[in-house]
Design an enzyme around this catalytic site. Structure first.
Site, PDB file in Angstrom:
ATOM      1  N   ASP A  80       0.834  -1.212   0.000  1.00 47.15           N
ATOM      2  CA  ASP A  80       0.000   0.000   0.000  1.00 47.15           C
ATOM      3  C   ASP A  80       0.867   1.260   0.000  1.00 47.15           C
ATOM      4  O   ASP A  80       2.067   1.216   0.279  1.00 47.15           O
ATOM      5  CB  ASP A  80      -0.930   0.017   1.226  1.00 47.15           C
ATOM      6  CG  ASP A  80      -0.161   0.068   2.544  1.00 47.15           C
ATOM      7  OD1 ASP A  80       0.870  -0.612   2.667  1.00 47.15           O
ATOM      8  OD2 ASP A  80      -0.595   0.806   3.446  1.00 47.15           O
ATOM      9  N   GLU A 174       0.147  -1.371   5.580  1.00 44.71           N
ATOM     10  CA  GLU A 174       1.171  -0.971   6.549  1.00 44.71           C
ATOM     11  C   GLU A 174       0.995   0.475   6.954  1.00 44.71           C
ATOM     12  O   GLU A 174       1.185   0.848   8.103  1.00 44.71           O
ATOM     13  CB  GLU A 174       2.574  -1.173   5.947  1.00 44.71           C
ATOM     14  CG  GLU A 174       3.728  -0.983   6.933  1.00 44.71           C
ATOM     15  CD  GLU A 174       4.287   0.435   7.005  1.00 44.71           C
ATOM     16  OE1 GLU A 174       5.115   0.696   7.891  1.00 44.71           O
ATOM     17  OE2 GLU A 174       3.877   1.287   6.197  1.00 44.71           O
TER      18      GLU A 174
END
Ligand SMILES: [Zn+2]
Length: 407
Positions: A80, A174
Site C-alpha cells: 500500500d 502498513e
C-alpha cells in the site's frame, strides 16, 4: 532499461493507497489488484509456495540451493501507499545523471531544490526518479518490492551463489498500522526477516518507540446557559486544566533522537463530556511505564482538586521497541552490517521515532529490523528515489542471503 527500474515503474502505476476509514483488509481494492499481478509475476519467476490469501497477504519462497542446514530468512515489504497523498496516475520522471540544482516536478510548479532537500547535494551523478508534483511516488514501499524481486531473480540467475530458503512476504495496509495484523509468521517460515522499507542508502534500524495511547475523559454537566448558575460543569475547562498539567517540553515539537514525549493528538469536546487522546512514546519500556504512571498521578491530583466534575484515564499499549526482540539475536544485525560493508555501504544505525510492521512482527516471533530502499521524502509529492540507491539495496539483499549461508 534495467529490470529493477522497469519493475519499479510498473509497480507505481498501480493505485494502492490504503484507506483508514475502511475496516476491511486490504482496505482498498487496488491493493488486491496489485497483489494479483505480483502473484502472477512470482509464479512466472518460478518461485515456490506462491500464495495470496483473502486479506491480501502475498507470500512465496525461493528454495535453498545448498545441501547443508542454513536458517530460512525473509524479506518483507508493503504494497500500500500512504493515505496522505494521492497514488493514482503516478507519472514518474527519470532525471539521468543529476548535476545539481532544482528539479521541476512536471508542470505542477513544484520543485525539488537542494536548499529544501540538502540530501540532493550528495546525489550528483545519480539517476533520480521523481513525481510530476501531483501525487506521491510510491517508492515507499514499491521500491522495496522491486528490490526484493530483482534480488531473488538475480539469485535464480546465478545459482552458484549459495543461499538457504528465502521467504518473501508482501503485506497490505502498513501505512494505516495494520500490516502485521494478519501476517501468518508460521506459514511465512523464516527464522528472521528484514523489512526493506527504509530511506537513504545505509539505513539499518532495529530500535523504535514503545508506544501507548491515553484517553483522558472529563465529565461535566450540561444545563441551559441561561439557568446554569451553580449547576453547569463545563468539562472543557477540566480538560484544559489537565492539559496544562502535562510537561510542556516533552512534546514531539520539543524532542528528537532518543527523547520520548506525550502528545495531545486530538480532542472531542462538549460541555457534558470532553475526550482528549494522547499518544505516549519512549525508547525504554520502563520510561513508557513512568509516563503512564505520571498521567495517572495527574488524573488523581486533578480529581482531588476538582470540587465538581471528574476526570478518568484509560491506557492502552500499542507496540514496543523491537530492540528487546532483536538484540537476543544480534547476528541478524551483524549479517546486515557485514552485507552492507561488502557492498561499500556504510551502515547508518538510528532509532525510528515511530513504529514499523517489523516491530510488531518482532514481537510475533519474527525478529525483523528495517533496511534502506534508497528513497527520500516518503508520503508526499516530493518523494524521490535514486536508481543507484535501489541497486545498492538489491546488492545488499543478495549479500545478506549469501552471508547467512556462509555463517
Ligand atoms: Zn513504508
Amino acid at each position: 532499461m534495467n529490470q529493477l527500474v522497469e519493475r519499479f515503474l510498473r509497480y507505481v502505476s498501480f493505485d494502492t493507497k490504503s484507506d483508514p476509514s475502511n475496516k476491511l483488509c486490504p482496505s482498498s481494492p487496488g491493493q488486491m489488484t496489485f497483489a494479483q499481478a505480483l502473484k502472477q509475476e512470482m509464479l512466472e519467476m518460478g518461485l515456490k509456495e506462491v500464495s495470496l490469501d483473502n486479506n491480501g497477504y502475498l507470500m512465496a519462497k525461493l528454495p535453498s540451493n545448498v545441501t547443508y542446514d542454513v536458517p530460512a530468512i525473509g524479506f518483507v515489504a508493503h504494497m500500500d501507499t500512504a493515505p496522505d497523498a494521492s497514488g493514482k496516475n503516478v507519472k514518474p520522471q527519470l532525471i539521468k545523471n543529476y548535476q545539481g540544482g532544482g528539479i521541476a516536478l512536471g508542470d505542477s510548479g513544484e520543485q525539488l531544490t537542494p536548499a529544501q532537500y540538502p540530501d540532493l547535494t550528495s546525489l550528483h551523478g545519480h539517476d533520480i526518479i521523481t513525481t510530476d508534483g501531483t501525487t506521491l511516488l510510491g517508492a515507499d514501499n514499491k521500491a522495496g518490492i522491486a528490490e526484493i524481486l530483482t534480488a531473488v531473480a538475480y539469485l535464480t540467475e546465478y545459482p552458484e551463489i549459495p543461499h538457504g530458503d528465502i521467504c518473501i512476504g508482501f503485506t497490505p495496509d502498513e501505512e494505516i498500522g495494520r500490516g502485521a495484523d494478519l501476517f501468518d509468521v508460521e506459514k511465512f517460515g523464516a527464522k528472521w526477516a528484514y523489512t526493506i522499507d527504509g530511506g537513504p542508502v545505509g539505513e539499518l534500524e532495529y530500535e523504535n518507540f514503545n508506544a501507548a495511547r491515553a484517553d483522558v475523559i472529563a465529565h461535566g454537566v450540561n444545563v441551559h446557559p441561561g439557568t446554569a448558575k451553580n449547576k453547569m460543569i463545563n468539562s472543557m475547562n477540566i480538560a484544559a486544566q489537565f492539559q496544562l498539567m502535562m510537561p510542556s517540553h516533552e512534546t514531539p515539537e520539543c524532542t528528537e533522537g532518543y527523547e520520548g514525549f506525550y502528545h495531545l493528538g486530538g480532542a472531542e469536546m462538549s460541555v457534558a463530556k470532553s475526550h482528549l487522546v494522547y499518544i505516549l512514546r519512549d525508547f525504554e519500556r520502563e520510561g513508557l511505564e513512568k509516563r503512564k504512571a505520571f498521567m495517572q498521578q495527574k488524573v488523581d491530583e486533578l480529581n482531588a482538586q476538582l470540587e465538581r466534575g471528574s476526570v478518568e484515564l484509560q491506557l492502552t499499549d500499542n507496540y514496543y521497541n523491537m530492540k528487546e526482540m532483536v538484540e537476543p539475536h544480534f547476528h541478524v544485525i551483524e549479517i546486515a552490517k557485514r552485507a552492507m560493508q561488502q557492498c561499500d555501504v556504510e551502515p547508518m544505525i538510528k532509532p525510528i521515532r515511530g513504529g514499523t510492521d517489523g516491530a510488531r512482527l518482532s514481537f510475533m516471533g519474527l525478529p525483523c529490523p528495517n533496511i534502506f530502499t534508497g528513497g527520500y521524502n516518503f508520503h508526499g509529492i516530493h518523494e524521490f528515489i535514486t536508481v543507484q540507491g535501489m541497486e545498492k539495496a538489491v546488492e545488499v539483499i543478495v549479500k545478506i542471503a549469501q552471508e547467512t549461508a556462509a555463517e
